[in-house]
Write an enzyme that holds these catalytic residues in place. Structure first.
Site, PDB file in Angstrom:
ATOM      1  N   ASP A 270       0.836  -1.199   0.000  1.00  0.00           N
ATOM      2  CA  ASP A 270       0.000   0.000   0.000  1.00  0.00           C
ATOM      3  C   ASP A 270       0.875   1.255   0.000  1.00  0.00           C
ATOM      4  O   ASP A 270       2.045   1.206   0.396  1.00  0.00           O
ATOM      5  CB  ASP A 270      -0.886   0.045   1.252  1.00  0.00           C
ATOM      6  CG  ASP A 270      -1.878  -1.106   1.295  1.00  0.00           C
ATOM      7  OD1 ASP A 270      -2.182  -1.669   0.227  1.00  0.00           O
ATOM      8  OD2 ASP A 270      -2.333  -1.429   2.402  1.00  0.00           O
TER       9      ASP A 270
HETATM   10  N1  URA Z   1      -1.361  -5.977   3.860  1.00  0.00           N
HETATM   11  C1  URA Z   1      -1.848  -4.715   3.902  1.00  0.00           C
HETATM   12  O1  URA Z   1      -2.876  -4.459   4.492  1.00  0.00           O
HETATM   13  N2  URA Z   1      -1.148  -3.761   3.236  1.00  0.00           N
HETATM   14  C2  URA Z   1       0.010  -3.989   2.608  1.00  0.00           C
HETATM   15  O2  URA Z   1       0.620  -3.048   2.050  1.00  0.00           O
HETATM   16  C3  URA Z   1       0.505  -5.300   2.587  1.00  0.00           C
HETATM   17  C4  URA Z   1      -0.207  -6.282   3.221  1.00  0.00           C
END
Ligand code: URA
Length: 229
Positions: A102
């Site tokens: 993310d």
């Molecule tokens: N899980 C999440 O919620 N975000 C990420 O960036 C990676 C795994």
């Protein structure tokens, strides 16, 4: 690959224009003028257009990047800078992230142009483990270790998550190892048990451990590449 296809791709021009450039003797291979677009190029050949070498990458590439916050892992984004900013390699646009993070997640991103290799990382069938360091808003209780190990139901989903390993490091700090990569999985797992992820960092994928500073990248070693199987 045919020479005209290669040139069309690398010069960003149509095959008709490529044919014209070939006819004008602008293209050499190993210092011989080649005029036929049907010529089959081989690895290791030096291809020049108007005396400039065209980068010819005929091997697969594998890198790790330590992604900072504020960058997206897609190749193109209208709103945010992409991780391509950090990658100073020829034909960087050919590389893709084997499992995205993310915008606000930091840590290990593997980049490659080998689709089969990245599939072994991202496909849940291959059970490739990913370990995250998580900071939470609320203190963790020990019951969660068992709850996550059994699998939980995420909001809007029908199947339980695969067994996950929770290791509580401090009241609001833990590491979590999962072997799938559902959308926002880690954040949603903690949300499903009434907690909230404050910060998230990926430390390991399979046997590959992040060992470089934020914003840096390096090629993977042969052993690291082969460890994904
Ligand atoms: N899980 C999440 O919620 N975000 C990420 O960036 C990676 C795994």
């Amino acid at each position: 690959m045919r020479l005209d296809k290669f040139l069309s791709h690398h010069l960003g021009i149509s095959r008709t224009l490529v044919a014209r450039e070939l006819k004008a003797s602008y293209v050499t291979i190993d210092d011989h003028v080649i005029k036929s677009g049907a010529y089959q190029i081989n690895s290791g050949q030096v291809i020049k257009y108007q005396d400039n070498i065209i980068e010819h990458i005929d091997y697969k590439r594998y890198f790790m990047l330590h992604k900072p916050k504020g960058y997206v892992c897609s190749t193109d984004d209208p709103d945010y800078p992409t991780i391509a900013y950090f990658i100073d390699e020829p034909m960087a646009e050919k590389l893709h992230a084997a499992g995205r993070l993310d915008l606000d997640t930091t840590g290990l991103v593997l980049l490659t142009d080998d689709g089969q290799w990245s599939h072994r990382i991202t496909s849940p069938k291959h059970h490739c483990e990913k370990t995250y360091l998580v900071t939470l808003a609320e203190p963790l209780s020990c019951d969660l270790i068992d709850i996550f190990a059994k699998g939980i139901l995420l909001k809007g989903e029908k199947n339980l998550t695969k067994p996950a390993k929770l290791n509580i490091i401090a009241p609001t700090h833990a590491s979590l190892t999962i072997s799938e990569g559902r959308y926002h999985q880690v954040k949603r797992m903690f949300a499903a048990v009434g907690n909230h992820v404050v910060s998230l960092h990926r430390q390991q994928i399979g046997l590959i451990t992040l060992d470089i500073a934020e914003g840096e990248y390096r090629p993977l070693t042969e052993a690291e590449i082969n460890s994904i199987n």
